[in-house]
Design a protein around this motif. Structure first.
Motif, short mmCIF file in Angstrom:
data_model
loop_
_atom_site.label_atom_id
_atom_site.label_comp_id
_atom_site.label_asym_id
_atom_site.label_seq_id
_atom_site.Cartn_x
_atom_site.Cartn_y
_atom_site.Cartn_z
N TRP A 123 0.83 -1.21 0.00
CA TRP A 123 0.00 0.00 0.00
C TRP A 123 0.85 1.25 0.00
O TRP A 123 0.53 2.23 -0.67
N LEU A 171 3.42 5.78 -5.81
CA LEU A 171 3.57 5.58 -7.26
C LEU A 171 3.52 6.89 -8.07
O LEU A 171 4.38 7.10 -8.93
N PRO A 172 2.56 7.79 -7.82
CA PRO A 172 2.51 9.00 -8.66
C PRO A 172 3.77 9.86 -8.56
O PRO A 172 4.10 10.57 -9.50
N ILE A 178 6.79 9.08 -8.82
CA ILE A 178 7.87 8.78 -9.76
C ILE A 178 7.60 9.35 -11.15
O ILE A 178 8.48 9.36 -11.99
N ILE A 236 -0.06 13.99 -19.24
CA ILE A 236 -1.15 13.04 -19.04
C ILE A 236 -2.44 13.74 -18.64
O ILE A 236 -3.50 13.50 -19.21
N ILE A 281 -6.27 14.12 -19.97
CA ILE A 281 -7.43 13.72 -19.16
C ILE A 281 -8.45 14.85 -19.09
O ILE A 281 -9.66 14.63 -19.17
N TRP A 294 -2.02 15.17 -7.33
CA TRP A 294 -1.88 13.76 -7.70
C TRP A 294 -0.44 13.30 -7.44
O TRP A 294 -0.20 12.20 -6.95
N LEU A 309 -10.98 2.90 1.45
CA LEU A 309 -10.24 4.15 1.23
C LEU A 309 -8.94 3.88 0.49
O LEU A 309 -8.59 4.57 -0.47
N LEU A 310 -8.21 2.86 0.95
CA LEU A 310 -6.95 2.52 0.29
C LEU A 310 -7.17 2.14 -1.16
O LEU A 310 -6.43 2.55 -2.05
N GLY A 311 -8.23 1.36 -1.39
CA GLY A 311 -8.54 0.94 -2.76
C GLY A 311 -8.87 2.12 -3.64
O GLY A 311 -8.38 2.22 -4.78
N PHE A 331 -7.88 5.20 -3.22
CA PHE A 331 -6.65 5.96 -3.45
C PHE A 331 -5.76 5.26 -4.47
O PHE A 331 -5.14 5.89 -5.33
N PHE A 332 -5.75 3.94 -4.38
CA PHE A 332 -4.99 3.13 -5.32
C PHE A 332 -5.48 3.37 -6.75
O PHE A 332 -4.70 3.62 -7.66
N SER A 345 -4.47 6.69 -7.98
CA SER A 345 -3.05 6.77 -8.32
C SER A 345 -2.75 6.08 -9.63
O SER A 345 -1.93 6.54 -10.42
N VAL A 346 -3.40 4.95 -9.84
CA VAL A 346 -3.04 4.12 -10.99
C VAL A 346 -3.78 4.52 -12.26
O VAL A 346 -3.22 4.45 -13.35
N PHE A 347 -5.03 5.01 -12.11
CA PHE A 347 -5.84 5.25 -13.31
C PHE A 347 -5.16 6.15 -14.35
O PHE A 347 -5.08 5.78 -15.53
N PRO A 348 -4.64 7.34 -13.96
CA PRO A 348 -4.03 8.18 -15.00
C PRO A 348 -2.90 7.49 -15.75
O PRO A 348 -2.79 7.63 -16.97
N LEU A 349 -2.09 6.71 -15.01
CA LEU A 349 -0.97 6.03 -15.66
C LEU A 349 -1.49 4.93 -16.58
O LEU A 349 -1.04 4.78 -17.72
N TRP A 378 -4.48 4.65 -17.93
CA TRP A 378 -5.20 5.24 -19.06
C TRP A 378 -4.22 5.77 -20.12
O TRP A 378 -4.47 5.61 -21.32
N SER A 379 -3.11 6.35 -19.66
CA SER A 379 -2.11 6.83 -20.63
C SER A 379 -1.56 5.67 -21.44
O SER A 379 -1.36 5.78 -22.64
N LEU A 397 10.20 4.01 -13.17
CA LEU A 397 9.32 2.94 -12.70
C LEU A 397 10.15 1.71 -12.35
O LEU A 397 9.94 1.06 -11.32
#
Lengths: 331, 301
Positions: free
Chosen positions: A121, A127-128, A130, A139, A143, A182, B39-41, B43-44, B47-51, B53-54, B280
């Protein structure tokens, strides 16, 4: 008596001992000098020399012109474009700092529990961070694309009116603040999490035994105990936030912060002065004004932190006091 | 997360018998429940969606940006878009440049920071404290404010368009010195340094054989931070590097500006994904160290 005193003269040192002594005394200076010399040349000198540039008519290609005194400052402070940039900077800053701090605190509190796969977690939260600001801006510009990005699509699907992200001041500030949020929320959440983990668990337990619920424990224990770290996060966010450049620049790469400069920030204004307009005098004056703004806001933060710190619980040592005290000034 | 409302919400401590205390204790040690993971999900996903989706958009055609709901399954065109990226900007050179710039700055900053941090942490000399305060004070100074004279210096030295123009201003970092000092103060016992001196080691020998090995973990974390910070830097490279000699960030910016007001969305996003991949990979290898570094009170460099 006298013979004894005569025998007390300093012992003769061999050359090797002298060398060792010199080594002992001079080495520390030798070790710190590379940093100080290079910082003086590359950091301090340019900032001080900015004052000199700001007092002249100074053209990018023609170089130094006439001495004009404070005219560059006067022109800048009387320029509506500068105040527009000033307003935009603070607007974007507030839209990013406030929600970001609230979100980061909530996420930190969630991560502070005995959750499963905590490393996983934490990694996802970070993650964002980096993604470089340039990539984030690229990006999110897509969006927020008004002509069919995912957000426009969602608004359409919900039958809501179209939002002109790239044109109207407030939506554009919101979009740019979203990019900042973000990228940085998770990072700041981890800093706050470190502070929360330093709070002894038995404090919570005894509060729970006294009947304090979750919310009450958070309000009366967690928040006061992480306050120094919060101040620290606010100050670092401020120093960074007032210098925002990348996101507004790339939100509309064809302009300098929007067609009507509706999201031009101070550093972007400085950039426009220096390069397309080639007016280094004005750019240097702007840099100096920005510097004073950053210092001023920093001092306000410092004063606030001193005020809050004196109200803080006296007998509790703040977590990681050593590193935060240096900047947060909660001595 | 239990959602029982505590019936005794009074300012005074409510009287509690043993059973009540047991109940409270049990409630306190409850495992986090669905709300936490929800909440964690969320936020996850955020965090991940924009990347994600790109990446999806980068593997489809540009017109797919108009799909409602947005596309979430990658298409077949990632390589096609990648070829377009490399045709539009010199991305290969940009990657190489960024590796050189970030590598050189990282090595330099880590070395000089360790050296100075060690002196401040473990050696006694006149003026140590005022000088350390000076270092901390410079951390708060946004060095970006000197960019106009710095730009003039670079032009004067005929360094414009060279990697040196980006590397030289980054050779030292006040944050690095501060970070290393904080770490070394508690890590190296004074006895160890005294013992080395008793054994006749020179100052340099002590630094090299005693301090450096103990500083290694912090050096790795600092290296990670400096590398990332340099890799993601934009304003300064934009000023001194021309289009023929780009860094990853200036190349990506040029890519996003390439289409004017009608950019090729897929190509631009494929470029964004490519620019993120090196960090990454670094993140997947050293994410734990990065988190430890941030949580040790590291600041934005």
């Amino acid at each position: 008596m006298s013979t004894l005193q005569a025998g007390r003269s300093a012992p003769q040192l061999t050359f090797r001992q002298k060398l060792s002594n010199f080594d002992y005394k001079a080495s520390p200076y030798f070790y710190i000098s590379p940093f100080f010399i290079m910082f003086a040349v590359l950091g301090l000198f340019p900032i001080i020399y900015t004052v000199n540039v700001s007092l002249y008519d100074w053209h990018l290609l023609k170089g130094q012109g006439d001495f004009v005194g404070l005219k560059n400052f006067e022109l800048t402070l009387n320029d509506p474009m500068f105040w527009n940039a000033f307003f935009n900077t603070f607007s974007i800053f507030l839209l990013s700092a406030v929600p970001q701090l609230i979100m980061a605190t909530i996420i930190a509190a969630v991560l502070d529990q005995a959750i499963r796969a905590s490393t996983f977690w934490r990694m996802t939260v970070l993650l964002p961070y980096i993604a470089a600001p340039v990539a984030v801006a690229v990006i999110f510009t897509q969006i927020f694309n008004q002509h069919g990005g995912p957000i426009a699509g969602a608004l359409e699907a919900l039958d809501l009116p179209e939002i002109r992200w790239g044109f109207d001041p407030f939506p554009s500030h919101l979009a740019i603040a979203t990019m900042v949020n973000w990228r940085w929320t998770g990072y700041n959440a981890l800093i706050l999490l470190a502070a929360m983990q330093a709070i002894p668990r038995d404090v919570y337990e005894s509060a729970a035994l006294d009947g304090a619920g979750r919310v009450r424990r958070f309000r009366s224990i967690t928040i006061p105990m992480i306050r120094p770290t919060m101040i620290f996060v606010v100050i670092t966010s401020t120093i960074g936030g007032l210098q925002i450049f990348t996101e507004p620049t790339l939100f509309d790469p064809a302009s300098y912060g929007g067609a009507n400069r509706q999201f031009q920030t101070i550093v972007l204004y400085l950039y426009e002065m220096a390069f397309p307009r080639r007016d280094f005098g004005r750019a240097a004056a702007t840099a100096w004004i920005l510097f004073l703004i950053v210092i001023l806001v920093g001092l306000v933060n410092y004063a606030l932190s001193r005020m809050i710190a004196t109200q803080d619980i006296k007998n509790v040592r703040p977590p990681k006091a050593s590193s935060h005290r240096a900047i947060g000034g909660s001595k | 997360m239990t959602t029982t409302i505590n019936p005794t919400r009074r300012a005074t401590v409510p009287p509690a018998d043993d059973r009540e205390l047991k109940k409270r204790k049990a409630r306190f040690y409850d495992k986090p429940g669905w709300l936490t993971y929800g909440l964690l999900g969320a936020f996850f996903l955020g965090s991940v969606f924009p990347l994600w989706w790109s990446f999806v958009m980068g593997s489809r055609q540009a017109s797919d940006i108009n799909l409602v709901p947005p596309a979430v399954i990658p298409g077949p065109n990632f390589l096609t878009n990648l070829v377009k990226v490399f045709e539009t900007v010199d991305f290969a050179k940009a990657l190489l440049n960024s590796v050189i710039i970030s590598g050189a700055i990282t090595v330099s900053v880590v070395f000089f920071s360790t050296l100075a941090g060690y002196a401040f942490a473990k050696l006694t000399f006149k003026g140590r404290n005022p000088l350390m305060i000076a270092v901390i004070a410079t951390m708060a100074i946004p060095t970006q404010l000197g960019i106009i004279p710095l730009f003039m210096m670079v032009s004067e030295l005929k360094l414009t368009n060279t990697l040196g123009a980006v590397i030289i201003p980054g050779l030292v970092s006040a944050f690095g010195v501060f970070f290393m000092r904080q770490y070394l103060v508690d890590t190296i016992p004074d006895e160890l340094i005294e013992a080395a001196r008793m054994d006749g080691a020179s100052m340099w020998g002590t630094f090299w054989h005693v301090a450096l090995p103990s500083a290694r973990p912090a050096m790795a974390v600092l290296a990670l931070f400096i590398f990332m910070g340099t890799w993601t830097d934009f304003l300064w490279p934009l000023l001194v590097l021309g289009p023929r000699n780009p860094s990853v960030q200036t190349a990506l910016a040029a890519l996003s500006a390439s289409g004017g007001h009608t950019p090729d969305h897929s190509m631009v996003l494929a470029g964004a994904i490519i620019s993120i991949i090196p960090l990454l990979i670094l993140f997947l290898i050293a994410g734990k160290q990065l988190i430890a570094g941030i949580m040790s009170g590291a600041v934005k460099g």
